[in-house]
Enzyme design. Structure first.
Site, PDB file in Angstrom:
ATOM      1  N   LYS A 183       0.887  -1.173   0.000  1.00 58.24           N
ATOM      2  CA  LYS A 183       0.000   0.000   0.000  1.00 58.24           C
ATOM      3  C   LYS A 183       0.920   1.217   0.000  1.00 58.24           C
ATOM      4  O   LYS A 183       1.440   1.627   1.031  1.00 58.24           O
ATOM      5  CB  LYS A 183      -0.876  -0.031   1.258  1.00 58.24           C
ATOM      6  CG  LYS A 183      -2.207   0.679   1.150  1.00 58.24           C
ATOM      7  CD  LYS A 183      -2.137   2.154   0.839  1.00 58.24           C
ATOM      8  CE  LYS A 183      -1.784   3.001   2.046  1.00 58.24           C
ATOM      9  NZ  LYS A 183      -1.577   4.440   1.669  1.00 58.24           N
ATOM     10  N   GLU A 258       9.090   1.441  11.441  1.00 59.93           N
ATOM     11  CA  GLU A 258      10.119   2.494  11.485  1.00 59.93           C
ATOM     12  C   GLU A 258       9.386   3.818  11.531  1.00 59.93           C
ATOM     13  O   GLU A 258       8.665   4.164  10.599  1.00 59.93           O
ATOM     14  CB  GLU A 258      11.048   2.381  10.268  1.00 59.93           C
ATOM     15  CG  GLU A 258      12.371   3.107  10.494  1.00 59.93           C
ATOM     16  CD  GLU A 258      12.357   4.532   9.986  1.00 59.93           C
ATOM     17  OE1 GLU A 258      11.779   5.404  10.689  1.00 59.93           O
ATOM     18  OE2 GLU A 258      12.905   4.781   8.903  1.00 59.93           O
ATOM     19  N   CYS A 292      13.506  10.601   7.900  1.00 60.08           N
ATOM     20  CA  CYS A 292      13.317  10.057   9.254  1.00 60.08           C
ATOM     21  C   CYS A 292      14.526  10.349  10.120  1.00 60.08           C
ATOM     22  O   CYS A 292      14.406  10.556  11.310  1.00 60.08           O
ATOM     23  CB  CYS A 292      13.138   8.545   9.216  1.00 60.08           C
ATOM     24  SG  CYS A 292      12.145   7.973   7.870  1.00 60.08           S
ATOM     25  N   GLU A 388       8.731  15.676  16.019  1.00 59.73           N
ATOM     26  CA  GLU A 388       9.286  15.545  14.670  1.00 59.73           C
ATOM     27  C   GLU A 388       8.544  16.500  13.746  1.00 59.73           C
ATOM     28  O   GLU A 388       7.328  16.410  13.596  1.00 59.73           O
ATOM     29  CB  GLU A 388       9.136  14.103  14.173  1.00 59.73           C
ATOM     30  CG  GLU A 388       9.869  13.892  12.852  1.00 59.73           C
ATOM     31  CD  GLU A 388       9.782  12.457  12.340  1.00 59.73           C
ATOM     32  OE1 GLU A 388       8.684  11.866  12.406  1.00 59.73           O
ATOM     33  OE2 GLU A 388      10.816  11.952  11.867  1.00 59.73           O
TER      34      GLU A 388
HETATM   35  P1  ADP Z   1       1.612  11.066   7.132  1.00 63.20           P
HETATM   36  O1  ADP Z   1       0.509  11.453   8.088  1.00 63.20           O
HETATM   37  O2  ADP Z   1       2.753  11.991   7.176  1.00 63.20           O
HETATM   38  O3  ADP Z   1       1.133  10.749   5.744  1.00 63.20           O
HETATM   39  P2  ADP Z   1       1.508   8.368   8.046  1.00 63.20           P
HETATM   40  O4  ADP Z   1       2.370   7.654   8.991  1.00 63.20           O
HETATM   41  O5  ADP Z   1       0.095   8.571   8.450  1.00 63.20           O
HETATM   42  O6  ADP Z   1       2.225   9.726   7.731  1.00 63.20           O
HETATM   43  O7  ADP Z   1       1.518   7.675   6.606  1.00 63.20           O
HETATM   44  C1  ADP Z   1       2.411   6.699   6.219  1.00 63.20           C
HETATM   45  C2  ADP Z   1       1.669   5.601   5.516  1.00 63.20           C
HETATM   46  O8  ADP Z   1       0.727   5.038   6.426  1.00 63.20           O
HETATM   47  C3  ADP Z   1       0.863   6.047   4.290  1.00 63.20           C
HETATM   48  O9  ADP Z   1       0.979   5.050   3.283  1.00 63.20           O
HETATM   49  C4  ADP Z   1      -0.545   6.106   4.833  1.00 63.20           C
HETATM   50  O10 ADP Z   1      -1.529   5.903   3.852  1.00 63.20           O
HETATM   51  C5  ADP Z   1      -0.537   4.952   5.809  1.00 63.20           C
HETATM   52  N1  ADP Z   1      -1.596   5.038   6.829  1.00 63.20           N
HETATM   53  C6  ADP Z   1      -2.069   6.159   7.421  1.00 63.20           C
HETATM   54  N2  ADP Z   1      -3.066   5.852   8.282  1.00 63.20           N
HETATM   55  C7  ADP Z   1      -3.243   4.507   8.238  1.00 63.20           C
HETATM   56  C8  ADP Z   1      -4.124   3.575   8.890  1.00 63.20           C
HETATM   57  N3  ADP Z   1      -5.026   3.971   9.775  1.00 63.20           N
HETATM   58  N4  ADP Z   1      -3.998   2.274   8.583  1.00 63.20           N
HETATM   59  C9  ADP Z   1      -3.062   1.846   7.706  1.00 63.20           C
HETATM   60  N5  ADP Z   1      -2.222   2.665   7.058  1.00 63.20           N
HETATM   61  C10 ADP Z   1      -2.300   3.987   7.308  1.00 63.20           C
END
Ligand code: ADP
Ligand code: MG
Length: 484
Positions: A183, A258, A292, A388
């Site tokens: 994903k 991570e 990161c 961060e």
């Molecule tokens: P940001 O908020 O900076 O985009 P995230 O950690 O939320 O950072 O996003 C990193 C990844 O995690 C993206 O691919 C995002 O779609 C995914 N993601 C965000 N929320 C969820 C969730 N509830 N379940 C699974 N994946 C998620």
């Protein structure tokens, strides 16, 4: 620039491009706000199709019977294709993330190719051991372990370095014999679409790699709660890491997380400021600070604070913000308007919290989501030193002695990386032993190398990617006892 050669826009499931039932995803160019593409997205039923395909490929397809050597050949072929398509991948990455094309080519895509190349070599070198054990019920016993692939890996990537971080997840999983449902980050999915096309061209059997685009809370949520996923590998924020950890706990799914950092760069009194300034600035400002491992807390011996502030201001002011495809550009934009506003609100919090601004501090007046490289002098209790920011913002924090430097370095919820700047290698190594982080750099800083482990302590995550540790994190150990 000329119109980019765009990749497929559909989902990649079971070896074919297929329509998705989710809401269309508009992909934006963050340097000017224009639309780059509209992609299909996966709803829960599309994710389920992808997991079924990955499960089938894992258990009964040609991949399940393939030798490690042949898996290695496929992964090496993908490394070749990443190299021969490097310019196209880098173009998509630069357009999508807003980072300088030169950096995308030299860092992101080069390291992705290197990661596939390195991990190809592990595919036929994953083995267990024979363990000497006493006789069992009066008969001899042979006990040996095997390293078997974990199964279906659900991989979720962030938008800051999509191709490189995708390679960190795919390459060790493939080396171990796993299959993957990926994903990609919804804010920068384009280069990953091309990578899926290259994996098909390399000859990976159907179902070994599936790509399901879509928003985290929809597509990501469907993947992390699917009961037939054996491992989740995630890079992103601690908030989402916690959501994923909770979902994994329900189904006893293995996880590698991570989750970023607030990494210190410790500048001892004897450091060579001229030498460290460009590298310290790289650590702060590369990828517009959206890395990161960014060394955003610059802990400086009080006697050198003014010099370091002056040197970093010089580095910041020498940056050229602009079009990622202009060879004079050294810094691109942030990923989107929300991220720019978030970074600006941290800059505001720094000002209001009493930090003194050395340089930068605003968004230049031009289209796109740019923020000037910004340096403060402050202290470790300020919000800008605790959270961060994921933008080009660093805080210089004075210290008086080594013990205080180490205490401040560890006074954070994170523990990803640290840099130590000193001419005294004994002092630097002694300090490194006190740091609760996953990776220490002495007198330099750079991107993770695929040969060495990568990951954090504390809130920076769980587990390691890359290196042999990263390969073994995609395996399970099976014990066989033979009594004879
Ligand atoms: P940001 O908020 O900076 O985009 P995230 O950690 O939320 O950072 O996003 C990193 C990844 O995690 C993206 O691919 C995002 O779609 C995914 N993601 C965000 N929320 C969820 C969730 N509830 N379940 C699974 N994946 C998620
Ligand atoms: Mg984008």
């Amino acid at each position: 620039m000329t119109r980019p050669d765009l990749p497929p826009t559909q989902l990649f499931i079971d070896g074919s491009w297929t329509a998705g039932a989710g809401e269309p995803l508009v992909v934006e160019n963050p340097t000017d706000g224009t639309r780059l593409a509209t992609l299909h997205t996966a709803d829960a039923s599309d994710v389920a199709r992808a997991v079924t395909s990955a499960r089938r490929a894992f258990e009964s397809g040609p991949w399940a019977r393939m030798s490690g050597a042949d898996r290695g050949r496929l992964i090496a072929r993908l490394a070749d294709l990443v190299e021969s398509n490097a310019e196209r991948l880098a173009t998509l990455e630069a357009l999508d993330v807003g980072k300088p094309y030169r950096d995308a080519l030299a860092v992101d895509i080069a390291l992705a190719a290197e990661t596939f190349r390195h991990m190809a070599g592990w595919a036929d070198k994953i083995h267990g051991s024979v363990v000497p054990v006493p006789d069992h019920m009066g008969r001899s016993r042979l006990s040996y372990t095997e390293r078997i692939p974990l199964g279906v890996v659900g991989a979720i990537t962030p938008w800051n370095a999509p191709t490189m971080i995708t390679s960190w997840k795919l390459a060790p999983a493939f080396a171990a014999g796993c299959t993957v449902v990926l994903k990609p980050a919804e804010h920068a999915p384009l280069a990953t679409q091309l990578l899926a096309e290259l994996a098909a061209e390399a000859g990976f059997p159907a179902g070994v790699l599936n790509v399901v685009n879509g928003p985290g809370p929809v597509t990501g949520a469907a993947l992390i709660t699917h009961p037939d996923v054996d491992k989740l590998s995630f890079t992103g924020s601690p908030h989402t890491g916690r959501v994923i950890g909770r979902a994994a706990a329900e189904t006893f799914t293995k996880v590698t997380l991570e989750l970023g950092g607030k990494s210190p760069q410790i500048v001892f009194a004897d450091a060579d400021i001229d030498e460290l300034a460009p590298v310290a600035a790289l650590s702060l400002f590369a990828n517009s600070g959206q890395t990161c491992a960014a060394g955003t807390r610059v802990l400086v011996h009080r006697s050198r604070v003014d010099e370091v502030a002056h040197a970093l201001a010089g580095q910041a002011e020498a940056q050229r913000l602009g079009d990622p495809f202009d060879p004079r550009t050294t810094m691109g934009s942030l990923i989107n308007a929300a991220q720019r506003d978030r970074v600006l609100s941290y800059i505001d919090a720094g000002r209001r919290g009493g930090a003194s601004l050395v340089t930068g501090g605003s968004a230049p007046s031009r289209p796109g989501y740019f923020v000037e490289p910004t340096v403060f002098v402050g202290d470790n209790d300020m919000r800008i030193a605790r959270e961060e920011i994921f933008g080009p913002v660093g805080t210089i924090i004075p210290f008086d002695d080594v013990d205080e430097a180490i205490r401040l370095a560890n006074d954070t919820r994170y523990g990803l990386a640290a840099v130590i700047w000193s001419r005294d290698i004994n002092a630097a190594l002694a300090a490194s032993r006190g740091l609760r982080v996953g990776a220490v750099w002495v007198n330099s800083f750079g991107a993770p190398d695929p040969r060495v482990p990568w990951g954090g302590m504390k809130a920076s995550g769980i587990g390691r990617e890359l290196g042999l540790s990263g390969v073994l994190a995609n395996t399970e150990e099976r014990l066989v006892n033979v009594v004879y």
